[in-house]
Scaffold this motif. Sequence first.
Motif, PDB file in Angstrom:
ATOM      1  N   MET A 156     -35.949 -47.821 -31.792  1.00  0.00           N
ATOM      2  CA  MET A 156     -35.710 -48.965 -30.916  1.00  0.00           C
ATOM      3  C   MET A 156     -34.692 -49.927 -31.520  1.00  0.00           C
ATOM      4  SD  MET A 156     -39.151 -51.358 -31.152  1.00  0.00           S
ATOM      5  CE  MET A 156     -40.284 -50.000 -30.875  1.00  0.00           C
ATOM      6  N   TYR A 157     -34.651 -50.010 -32.851  1.00  0.00           N
ATOM      7  CA  TYR A 157     -33.651 -50.860 -33.499  1.00  0.00           C
ATOM      8  C   TYR A 157     -32.299 -50.158 -33.602  1.00  0.00           C
ATOM      9  CZ  TYR A 157     -37.065 -54.419 -34.894  1.00  0.00           C
ATOM     10  OH  TYR A 157     -38.002 -55.427 -34.889  1.00  0.00           O
ATOM     11  N   ASP A 213     -38.176 -57.845 -33.337  1.00  0.00           N
ATOM     12  CA  ASP A 213     -39.019 -57.884 -32.147  1.00  0.00           C
ATOM     13  C   ASP A 213     -40.462 -58.061 -32.597  1.00  0.00           C
ATOM     14  OD1 ASP A 213     -40.575 -57.396 -29.914  1.00  0.00           O
ATOM     15  OD2 ASP A 213     -39.329 -55.756 -29.188  1.00  0.00           O
ATOM     16  N   ASN A 251     -31.027 -47.779 -31.498  1.00  0.00           N
ATOM     17  CA  ASN A 251     -30.381 -47.411 -30.229  1.00  0.00           C
ATOM     18  C   ASN A 251     -29.232 -48.334 -29.810  1.00  0.00           C
ATOM     19  OD1 ASN A 251     -31.350 -44.929 -29.372  1.00  0.00           O
ATOM     20  ND2 ASN A 251     -33.227 -45.792 -28.508  1.00  0.00           N
ATOM     21  N   ASN A 298     -30.622 -53.563 -37.162  1.00  0.00           N
ATOM     22  CA  ASN A 298     -30.129 -52.439 -36.360  1.00  0.00           C
ATOM     23  C   ASN A 298     -29.421 -51.408 -37.233  1.00  0.00           C
ATOM     24  OD1 ASN A 298     -29.392 -55.140 -34.401  1.00  0.00           O
ATOM     25  ND2 ASN A 298     -30.713 -53.572 -33.528  1.00  0.00           N
ATOM     26  N   ARG A 307     -36.157 -57.482 -23.272  1.00  0.00           N
ATOM     27  CA  ARG A 307     -36.880 -57.126 -24.483  1.00  0.00           C
ATOM     28  C   ARG A 307     -38.222 -57.836 -24.599  1.00  0.00           C
ATOM     29  NH1 ARG A 307     -33.566 -54.590 -28.180  1.00  0.00           N
ATOM     30  NH2 ARG A 307     -31.923 -53.508 -27.023  1.00  0.00           N
ATOM     31  N   ASP A 324     -42.664 -55.076 -31.937  1.00  0.00           N
ATOM     32  CA  ASP A 324     -42.092 -53.755 -32.228  1.00  0.00           C
ATOM     33  C   ASP A 324     -43.141 -52.714 -32.617  1.00  0.00           C
ATOM     34  OD1 ASP A 324     -42.622 -54.841 -34.733  1.00  0.00           O
ATOM     35  OD2 ASP A 324     -40.527 -54.864 -35.392  1.00  0.00           O
ATOM     36  N   GLY A 333     -35.298 -49.691 -26.894  1.00  0.00           N
ATOM     37  CA  GLY A 333     -34.032 -50.279 -27.296  1.00  0.00           C
ATOM     38  C   GLY A 333     -32.835 -49.825 -26.490  1.00  0.00           C
ATOM     39  N   SER A 380     -29.937 -60.574 -27.860  1.00  0.00           N
ATOM     40  CA  SER A 380     -30.087 -59.789 -29.087  1.00  0.00           C
ATOM     41  C   SER A 380     -31.092 -60.460 -30.023  1.00  0.00           C
ATOM     42  CB  SER A 380     -28.739 -59.646 -29.795  1.00  0.00           C
ATOM     43  OG  SER A 380     -27.713 -59.273 -28.906  1.00  0.00           O
TER      44      SER A 380
END
Length: 366
Positions: free
Chosen positions: A353-354, A239, A356, A316, A107, A242, A198, A235
């Motif tokens: 992306m969060y 990010d 997935n 998420n 990531r 992002d 993600g 995890s």
Amino acid sequence: MFDDIRPYRNDEVTAVIQKLINEPALQASIAGIKLPLTYKIFPSLAKLIVKVYFKSRLRKFKCIDDIQKEVAKYLYHLIDTSCSHFSYNGISKIDPNKPSLFISNHRDIVMDVALVNLALYQSGITTVEAAVGDNLLNQPWVSDLMRLNKSFIVKRSEKTKRAMLTASKQLSSYIHYTLSENQQNIWIAQREGRAKDGIDKTNSALISMLLLNKGKETSISDYLTQLNIIPVAISYEFDPCDQDKAKELAAKEATGEYQKSENEDFDSITRGLVGKKGHVHIEFCDPILGDFEDSKAIAQAIDEKIIANYKLYDSNQKAYELLKNTEIEPSDNPLYNRLQQLTNEQKKWLLTMYANPVLAKETLNT
């Protein structure tokens, strides 16, 4: 045999550091960050200040361990300022007397391996030699810095298929040699480039590369025992890059391409280091052992462990919920603030992306 890709040795540290102290490009880069106004008006003075500072700080480093200890201090500071909580689990699955090949999801350009190293360092386990792509080493001094900190080079910019195959064989041989002969842990990302959408998926070509050094008389099962692959799930609650990733993904969706700016990788590294990440968790998984049909089956086994051990945060779950709604309403959730100043297409990608990792877990459990 490996001199062009291996990390520097203890007996090379002093000479490389002296070279870095006298490197004008490095002086300019640091001056531009730490002394921007002075560098703009009096660039020579700013570079001289940096050089003097380098001399006073770097001359104490005589071996790789000295550098690693200094990096650990910096990492502690970074975690205190950029993470609200840092945790790790699964250390008991690592045999400290047997070198491991850690393969993690990817990531962040620098923080992924840095945090893995910190978890190992705090647990009294030897830190890793880390793979770094030559696409990130656009200047010799950058390569020198990385190789001083136990990084080895992955050649990704070879021009021909023959050259790429030669580079892959060299890399495969180096990884096996380092694990078996040098008794040194290694880290490599599960794929080239960050998983900006993600989706954490191991590239089977990576596993094929690792198997290039397996002799015909050695079974896949025996070779996996030698490699001792330990998947690692990293995890991040948030990010720091992002929004940039969302803009890139939206541009690729709209036009089919995306052109990086000149200093984009450097900016991403900086933002990833200092940007707010919220909670961060690292989970060391059980080793990949047993008989597998091919590299694709091994890659799938790694994926399953990383997905199963990925820690889901409220960010998420909230993104997963918001993706189901056509209108995104104001919220006190920090994720909402990250959507500001983005187009609708960019918002969709940031949420994706969060979300997935949630979808990946659902798929794994069905």
